[in-house]
Write a protein that holds these residues in place. Sequence first.
Motif, PDB file in Angstrom:
ATOM      1  N   LEU A  90      74.811  64.797  90.088  1.00 29.70           N
ATOM      2  CA  LEU A  90      74.990  63.660  89.071  1.00 29.70           C
ATOM      3  C   LEU A  90      76.712  63.316  88.783  1.00 29.70           C
ATOM      4  CD1 LEU A  90      72.413  64.072  86.252  1.00 29.70           C
ATOM      5  CD2 LEU A  90      72.683  62.157  87.832  1.00 29.70           C
ATOM      6  N   GLN A  91      77.478  64.421  88.765  1.00 31.64           N
ATOM      7  CA  GLN A  91      78.761  64.435  88.561  1.00 31.64           C
ATOM      8  C   GLN A  91      79.346  63.688  89.776  1.00 31.64           C
ATOM      9  OE1 GLN A  91      80.405  64.530  85.762  1.00 31.64           O
ATOM     10  NE2 GLN A  91      78.443  65.045  84.525  1.00 31.64           N
ATOM     11  N   GLU A  92      79.325  64.097  90.946  1.00 32.35           N
ATOM     12  CA  GLU A  92      79.640  63.426  92.221  1.00 32.35           C
ATOM     13  C   GLU A  92      79.254  61.998  92.161  1.00 32.35           C
ATOM     14  OE1 GLU A  92      78.490  66.134  95.664  1.00 32.35           O
ATOM     15  OE2 GLU A  92      79.558  67.803  94.443  1.00 32.35           O
ATOM     16  N   THR A  93      78.107  61.831  91.841  1.00 38.10           N
ATOM     17  CA  THR A  93      77.588  60.449  91.977  1.00 38.10           C
ATOM     18  C   THR A  93      78.258  59.572  91.046  1.00 38.10           C
ATOM     19  OG1 THR A  93      75.277  61.114  92.666  1.00 38.10           O
ATOM     20  CG2 THR A  93      75.559  58.918  91.869  1.00 38.10           C
ATOM     21  N   LEU A  94      78.381  60.075  89.697  1.00 37.44           N
ATOM     22  CA  LEU A  94      79.068  59.378  88.752  1.00 37.44           C
ATOM     23  C   LEU A  94      80.889  59.311  89.270  1.00 37.44           C
ATOM     24  CD1 LEU A  94      79.511  58.089  85.847  1.00 37.44           C
ATOM     25  CD2 LEU A  94      79.799  60.309  84.999  1.00 37.44           C
ATOM     26  N   ALA A  95      81.310  60.151  89.846  1.00 37.86           N
ATOM     27  CA  ALA A  95      82.570  59.719  90.440  1.00 37.86           C
ATOM     28  C   ALA A  95      82.825  58.668  91.497  1.00 37.86           C
ATOM     29  CB  ALA A  95      83.309  61.186  90.708  1.00 37.86           C
ATOM     30  N   ALA A  96      81.759  58.592  92.315  1.00 35.28           N
ATOM     31  CA  ALA A  96      81.567  57.686  93.200  1.00 35.28           C
ATOM     32  C   ALA A  96      81.405  56.271  92.663  1.00 35.28           C
ATOM     33  CB  ALA A  96      80.750  58.155  94.271  1.00 35.28           C
ATOM     34  N   ALA A  97      80.476  56.340  91.547  1.00 38.41           N
ATOM     35  CA  ALA A  97      80.315  55.005  90.942  1.00 38.41           C
ATOM     36  C   ALA A  97      81.539  54.484  90.425  1.00 38.41           C
ATOM     37  CB  ALA A  97      79.344  55.214  90.072  1.00 38.41           C
ATOM     38  N   ARG A  98      82.297  55.320  89.759  1.00 37.16           N
ATOM     39  CA  ARG A  98      83.492  54.870  89.188  1.00 37.16           C
ATOM     40  C   ARG A  98      84.570  54.536  90.209  1.00 37.16           C
ATOM     41  NH1 ARG A  98      83.699  59.857  84.931  1.00 37.16           N
ATOM     42  NH2 ARG A  98      82.615  58.865  83.067  1.00 37.16           N
ATOM     43  N   GLU A  99      84.537  54.845  91.515  1.00 36.35           N
ATOM     44  CA  GLU A  99      85.348  54.248  92.211  1.00 36.35           C
ATOM     45  C   GLU A  99      85.207  52.861  92.856  1.00 36.35           C
ATOM     46  OE1 GLU A  99      88.503  55.911  92.972  1.00 36.35           O
ATOM     47  OE2 GLU A  99      88.048  57.159  91.412  1.00 36.35           O
ATOM     48  N   ILE A 100      84.113  52.550  92.600  1.00 37.37           N
ATOM     49  CA  ILE A 100      83.300  51.131  93.243  1.00 37.37           C
ATOM     50  C   ILE A 100      84.298  50.005  92.780  1.00 37.37           C
ATOM     51  CG2 ILE A 100      81.672  49.271  93.494  1.00 37.37           C
ATOM     52  CD1 ILE A 100      79.525  51.873  93.040  1.00 37.37           C
ATOM     53  N   LYS A 101      84.866  49.276  93.859  1.00 35.20           N
ATOM     54  CA  LYS A 101      85.703  48.188  93.414  1.00 35.20           C
ATOM     55  C   LYS A 101      85.376  47.073  92.867  1.00 35.20           C
ATOM     56  CE  LYS A 101      89.168  50.787  94.999  1.00 35.20           C
ATOM     57  NZ  LYS A 101      89.625  51.695  94.142  1.00 35.20           N
ATOM     58  N   TRP A 102      84.184  46.454  93.313  1.00 35.79           N
ATOM     59  CA  TRP A 102      83.631  45.266  92.829  1.00 35.79           C
ATOM     60  C   TRP A 102      83.093  45.492  91.433  1.00 35.79           C
ATOM     61  CZ3 TRP A 102      78.591  42.911  92.630  1.00 35.79           C
ATOM     62  CH2 TRP A 102      78.823  41.616  92.124  1.00 35.79           C
ATOM     63  N   GLU A 103      83.480  44.890  90.488  1.00 40.34           N
ATOM     64  CA  GLU A 103      83.010  45.251  89.136  1.00 40.34           C
ATOM     65  C   GLU A 103      81.565  44.871  88.822  1.00 40.34           C
ATOM     66  OE1 GLU A 103      85.213  42.827  89.948  1.00 40.34           O
ATOM     67  OE2 GLU A 103      87.127  43.492  89.069  1.00 40.34           O
ATOM     68  N   GLY A 104      80.978  44.075  89.576  1.00 40.46           N
ATOM     69  CA  GLY A 104      79.345  43.958  89.225  1.00 40.46           C
ATOM     70  C   GLY A 104      78.657  45.268  89.903  1.00 40.46           C
ATOM     71  N   ALA A 105      79.141  45.478  91.305  1.00 39.10           N
ATOM     72  CA  ALA A 105      78.313  46.858  91.734  1.00 39.10           C
ATOM     73  C   ALA A 105      78.624  47.920  91.128  1.00 39.10           C
ATOM     74  CB  ALA A 105      78.852  46.732  93.153  1.00 39.10           C
ATOM     75  N   ARG A 106      79.960  48.148  90.390  1.00 42.79           N
ATOM     76  CA  ARG A 106      80.371  49.380  89.682  1.00 42.79           C
ATOM     77  C   ARG A 106      79.377  49.394  88.346  1.00 42.79           C
ATOM     78  NH1 ARG A 106      85.424  48.798  89.239  1.00 42.79           N
ATOM     79  NH2 ARG A 106      85.490  47.728  87.288  1.00 42.79           N
ATOM     80  N   ALA A 107      79.375  48.377  87.608  1.00 42.11           N
ATOM     81  CA  ALA A 107      78.550  48.156  86.410  1.00 42.11           C
ATOM     82  C   ALA A 107      77.196  48.697  86.769  1.00 42.11           C
ATOM     83  CB  ALA A 107      78.621  46.783  85.715  1.00 42.11           C
ATOM     84  N   GLU A 108      76.458  47.901  88.049  1.00 42.36           N
ATOM     85  CA  GLU A 108      75.332  48.182  88.266  1.00 42.36           C
ATOM     86  C   GLU A 108      75.004  49.416  88.487  1.00 42.36           C
ATOM     87  OE1 GLU A 108      71.931  46.773  91.561  1.00 42.36           O
ATOM     88  OE2 GLU A 108      73.750  45.639  91.355  1.00 42.36           O
ATOM     89  N   ALA A 109      75.853  50.208  89.092  1.00 40.63           N
ATOM     90  CA  ALA A 109      75.695  51.822  89.662  1.00 40.63           C
ATOM     91  C   ALA A 109      75.550  52.751  88.394  1.00 40.63           C
ATOM     92  CB  ALA A 109      76.780  52.232  90.671  1.00 40.63           C
ATOM     93  N   LEU A 110      76.738  52.261  87.444  1.00 44.98           N
ATOM     94  CA  LEU A 110      76.590  53.048  86.178  1.00 44.98           C
ATOM     95  C   LEU A 110      75.508  52.913  85.431  1.00 44.98           C
ATOM     96  CD1 LEU A 110      80.704  52.223  85.332  1.00 44.98           C
ATOM     97  CD2 LEU A 110      79.563  54.625  86.145  1.00 44.98           C
ATOM     98  N   VAL A 111      74.915  51.772  85.271  1.00 46.41           N
ATOM     99  CA  VAL A 111      73.806  51.460  84.520  1.00 46.41           C
ATOM    100  C   VAL A 111      72.645  52.295  85.156  1.00 46.41           C
ATOM    101  CG1 VAL A 111      72.067  49.716  83.842  1.00 46.41           C
ATOM    102  CG2 VAL A 111      74.536  49.362  83.595  1.00 46.41           C
ATOM    103  N   GLY A 112      72.650  52.339  86.244  1.00 48.10           N
ATOM    104  CA  GLY A 112      71.585  53.210  86.966  1.00 48.10           C
ATOM    105  C   GLY A 112      71.705  54.671  86.895  1.00 48.10           C
ATOM    106  N   LEU A 113      72.713  55.076  86.832  1.00 42.97           N
ATOM    107  CA  LEU A 113      73.116  56.534  86.488  1.00 42.97           C
ATOM    108  C   LEU A 113      72.859  57.008  84.845  1.00 42.97           C
ATOM    109  CD1 LEU A 113      76.121  57.392  88.519  1.00 42.97           C
ATOM    110  CD2 LEU A 113      73.989  58.281  88.688  1.00 42.97           C
ATOM    111  N   ALA A 114      73.137  55.818  83.931  1.00 44.19           N
ATOM    112  CA  ALA A 114      73.090  56.225  82.438  1.00 44.19           C
ATOM    113  C   ALA A 114      71.778  57.077  81.970  1.00 44.19           C
ATOM    114  CB  ALA A 114      73.292  55.022  81.769  1.00 44.19           C
ATOM    115  N   PRO A 115      70.728  56.714  82.349  1.00 38.57           N
ATOM    116  CA  PRO A 115      69.488  57.493  81.971  1.00 38.57           C
ATOM    117  C   PRO A 115      69.311  58.945  82.441  1.00 38.57           C
ATOM    118  CG  PRO A 115      68.805  55.170  82.774  1.00 38.57           C
ATOM    119  CD  PRO A 115      70.367  55.512  83.100  1.00 38.57           C
TER     120      PRO A 115
END
Length: 86
Positions: A11-36
């Motif tokens: 989860l920590q590795e996936t969160l770090a990768a999600a935070r590195e996503i350049k396109w804002e929409g994709a980054r937001a979607e990845a973070l929302v998917g991880l949050a639960p």
Amino acid sequence: HLPEGLRDEALQETLAAAREIKWEGARAEALVGLAPHLPEGVRGKVLGEALAATREIWDADDRAKALVGLAPHLPEGLLGEALAAA
């Protein structure tokens, strides 16, 4: 399904990768998917990051779509910010 120790590390590795996503929409979607899947203490911060990424989306239609996907996951304290971003 991973053992608890491996799950936390993944989860920590996936969160770090999600935070590195350049396109804002994709980054937001990845973070929302991880949050639960994140611990309660981290979840609110990550959803705040997702909201910040959503606010950076230039296209109003894309921003609105992202906010619709994000809103059900936001804690009450961030809902006002989400409405202001719309």
